[in-house]
Design a protein around this motif. Structure first.
Motif, PDB file in Angstrom:
ATOM      1  N   MET A   1     -36.679 100.595  10.006  1.00  0.00           N
ATOM      2  CA  MET A   1     -35.324 100.081   9.917  1.00  0.00           C
ATOM      3  C   MET A   1     -34.362 101.139  10.469  1.00  0.00           C
ATOM      4  O   MET A   1     -34.480 102.321  10.149  1.00  0.00           O
ATOM      5  N   PRO A   2     -33.405 100.746  11.296  1.00  0.00           N
ATOM      6  CA  PRO A   2     -32.468 101.727  11.835  1.00  0.00           C
ATOM      7  C   PRO A   2     -31.529 102.250  10.748  1.00  0.00           C
ATOM      8  O   PRO A   2     -31.228 101.574   9.771  1.00  0.00           O
ATOM      9  N   ILE A   3     -31.079 103.469  10.945  1.00  0.00           N
ATOM     10  CA  ILE A   3     -30.147 104.106  10.018  1.00  0.00           C
ATOM     11  C   ILE A   3     -28.737 103.666  10.371  1.00  0.00           C
ATOM     12  O   ILE A   3     -28.326 103.701  11.532  1.00  0.00           O
ATOM     13  N   ASP A   4     -27.993 103.237   9.369  1.00  0.00           N
ATOM     14  CA  ASP A   4     -26.610 102.796   9.530  1.00  0.00           C
ATOM     15  C   ASP A   4     -25.708 103.880   8.941  1.00  0.00           C
ATOM     16  O   ASP A   4     -25.952 104.330   7.827  1.00  0.00           O
ATOM     17  N   VAL A   5     -24.687 104.295   9.672  1.00  0.00           N
ATOM     18  CA  VAL A   5     -23.755 105.313   9.181  1.00  0.00           C
ATOM     19  C   VAL A   5     -22.402 104.652   8.953  1.00  0.00           C
ATOM     20  O   VAL A   5     -21.880 103.977   9.842  1.00  0.00           O
ATOM     21  N   ARG A   6     -21.874 104.847   7.735  1.00  0.00           N
ATOM     22  CA  ARG A   6     -20.602 104.214   7.342  1.00  0.00           C
ATOM     23  C   ARG A   6     -19.675 105.243   6.696  1.00  0.00           C
ATOM     24  O   ARG A   6     -20.146 106.242   6.158  1.00  0.00           O
ATOM     25  N   PRO A   7     -18.362 104.954   6.675  1.00  0.00           N
ATOM     26  CA  PRO A   7     -17.436 105.835   5.968  1.00  0.00           C
ATOM     27  C   PRO A   7     -17.833 105.974   4.493  1.00  0.00           C
ATOM     28  O   PRO A   7     -18.310 105.014   3.877  1.00  0.00           O
ATOM     29  N   ALA A   8     -17.641 107.155   3.947  1.00  0.00           N
ATOM     30  CA  ALA A   8     -18.019 107.456   2.564  1.00  0.00           C
ATOM     31  C   ALA A   8     -16.938 106.998   1.601  1.00  0.00           C
ATOM     32  O   ALA A   8     -16.277 107.797   0.947  1.00  0.00           O
ATOM     33  N   SER A   9     -16.765 105.708   1.488  1.00  0.00           N
ATOM     34  CA  SER A   9     -15.718 105.159   0.623  1.00  0.00           C
ATOM     35  C   SER A   9     -16.253 104.609  -0.697  1.00  0.00           C
ATOM     36  O   SER A   9     -15.481 104.225  -1.563  1.00  0.00           O
ATOM     37  N   VAL A  10     -17.565 104.594  -0.865  1.00  0.00           N
ATOM     38  CA  VAL A  10     -18.175 104.120  -2.110  1.00  0.00           C
ATOM     39  C   VAL A  10     -18.650 105.335  -2.900  1.00  0.00           C
ATOM     40  O   VAL A  10     -19.670 105.959  -2.559  1.00  0.00           O
ATOM     41  N   PHE A  11     -17.914 105.676  -3.949  1.00  0.00           N
ATOM     42  CA  PHE A  11     -18.213 106.893  -4.698  1.00  0.00           C
ATOM     43  C   PHE A  11     -19.633 106.921  -5.252  1.00  0.00           C
ATOM     44  O   PHE A  11     -20.296 107.957  -5.216  1.00  0.00           O
ATOM     45  N   GLU A  12     -20.120 105.810  -5.775  1.00  0.00           N
ATOM     46  CA  GLU A  12     -21.474 105.806  -6.352  1.00  0.00           C
ATOM     47  C   GLU A  12     -22.519 106.182  -5.302  1.00  0.00           C
ATOM     48  O   GLU A  12     -23.522 106.822  -5.627  1.00  0.00           O
ATOM     49  N   ASP A  13     -22.294 105.807  -4.053  1.00  0.00           N
ATOM     50  CA  ASP A  13     -23.220 106.175  -2.987  1.00  0.00           C
ATOM     51  C   ASP A  13     -23.106 107.661  -2.653  1.00  0.00           C
ATOM     52  O   ASP A  13     -24.113 108.328  -2.392  1.00  0.00           O
ATOM     53  N   VAL A  14     -21.883 108.192  -2.670  1.00  0.00           N
ATOM     54  CA  VAL A  14     -21.697 109.634  -2.459  1.00  0.00           C
ATOM     55  C   VAL A  14     -22.370 110.390  -3.600  1.00  0.00           C
ATOM     56  O   VAL A  14     -23.063 111.387  -3.380  1.00  0.00           O
ATOM     57  N   ARG A  15     -22.188 109.915  -4.827  1.00  0.00           N
ATOM     58  CA  ARG A  15     -22.823 110.554  -5.987  1.00  0.00           C
ATOM     59  C   ARG A  15     -24.344 110.592  -5.822  1.00  0.00           C
ATOM     60  O   ARG A  15     -24.995 111.575  -6.163  1.00  0.00           O
ATOM     61  N   ALA A  16     -24.925 109.507  -5.290  1.00  0.00           N
ATOM     62  CA  ALA A  16     -26.376 109.446  -5.124  1.00  0.00           C
ATOM     63  C   ALA A  16     -26.882 110.553  -4.200  1.00  0.00           C
ATOM     64  O   ALA A  16     -27.999 111.047  -4.379  1.00  0.00           O
ATOM     65  N   VAL A  17     -26.066 110.952  -3.231  1.00  0.00           N
ATOM     66  CA  VAL A  17     -26.491 111.974  -2.279  1.00  0.00           C
ATOM     67  C   VAL A  17     -26.064 113.377  -2.720  1.00  0.00           C
ATOM     68  O   VAL A  17     -26.826 114.335  -2.591  1.00  0.00           O
ATOM     69  N   LEU A  18     -24.855 113.527  -3.244  1.00  0.00           N
ATOM     70  CA  LEU A  18     -24.297 114.848  -3.546  1.00  0.00           C
ATOM     71  C   LEU A  18     -24.261 115.212  -5.022  1.00  0.00           C
ATOM     72  O   LEU A  18     -24.149 116.386  -5.361  1.00  0.00           O
ATOM     73  N   GLY A  19     -24.294 114.221  -5.888  1.00  0.00           N
ATOM     74  CA  GLY A  19     -24.081 114.471  -7.308  1.00  0.00           C
ATOM     75  C   GLY A  19     -25.251 115.142  -7.993  1.00  0.00           C
ATOM     76  O   GLY A  19     -26.388 115.094  -7.529  1.00  0.00           O
ATOM     77  N   PRO A  20     -24.968 115.757  -9.151  1.00  0.00           N
ATOM     78  CA  PRO A  20     -26.029 116.433  -9.906  1.00  0.00           C
ATOM     79  C   PRO A  20     -26.864 115.444 -10.711  1.00  0.00           C
ATOM     80  O   PRO A  20     -26.426 114.326 -10.991  1.00  0.00           O
ATOM     81  N   LYS A  21     -28.061 115.870 -11.066  1.00  0.00           N
ATOM     82  CA  LYS A  21     -28.902 115.046 -11.946  1.00  0.00           C
ATOM     83  C   LYS A  21     -28.281 114.967 -13.340  1.00  0.00           C
ATOM     84  O   LYS A  21     -28.310 113.941 -13.979  1.00  0.00           O
TER      85      LYS A  21
END
Length: 190
Positions: A1-21
């Motif tokens: 599946m191709p990778i889709d790049v979108r603006p980081a406007s969904v906080f829960e998605d940002v948390r999934a990548v950057l947030g702590p456990k």
């Protein structure tokens, strides 16, 4: 599946990548270069995530996310240099007065590395900056040659990935990260 790049406007998605456990952990959240050092030192634990949530609701959002289907798998921080600590950084020079955007952090989630996601993130960050009127994008990657880079310090990216994306060496810096010199690379969008 191709990778889709979108603006980081969904906080829960940002948390999934950057947030702590652990919600109370004191992790970077990619704020170290975005905000003044005094504020960076004052924000602790959940307050860091709350600050990023506000950034995700702003225009423009704080960067871009890479998605594999609906799953967020990577992050790139990109913003006008004037809104980052790179505007005042003594180790990374300004080569002119062009109001460039800075691309300073690339992160790919474990389990998704070595699949070209960092390349998609660089391209997506460039397009995001272009769509917001950036005349050029600068990055400050490691000039590591063929040497291995510690993954915890690879967030700045590596020279060859930026060269592959069309960036060119614009200046040397006095910044060193993980034992490797950082260079200033630029992609003109005019």
């Amino acid at each position: 599946m191709p990778i889709d790049v979108r603006p980081a406007s969904v906080f829960e998605d940002v948390r999934a990548v950057l947030g702590p456990k652990s919600p109370g952990a004191n992790v970077c959240w990619c704020l170290s270069y975005r905000i003044p050092s005094k504020l960076n030192n004052e924000l602790r634990g959940p307050a860091r995530g709350e600050y990023v949530a506000a950034l995700c609701g702003a225009e423009p959002p704080p960067g871009v996310l890479a998605y594999d289907g609906d799953e967020p798998v990577g992050w790139a921080a990109v913003a006008p240099r004037s809104e980052t600590s790179f505007a005042r950084n003594r180790k990374i020079p300004h080569i002119d007065d062009l109001p460039v955007w800075s691309l300073w952090c690339i992160r790919v989630r474990p389990g998704h590395r070595k699949q070209g996601i960092s390349h998609a993130l660089i391209a997506g960050a460039v397009e995001f900056a272009r769509a917001h009127g950036a005349p050029a994008v600068e990055a400050y990657p490691l000039d590591n040659g063929d040497a291995k880079v510690d993954l915890t310090m690879a967030y700045a990216g590596i020279r060859k990935n930026f060269e592959r994306a069309g960036f060119t060496h614009a200046a040397d810096t006095t910044s060193v990260l993980a034992g490797h010199p950082r260079i200033l690379m630029r992609l003109d969008l005019r």
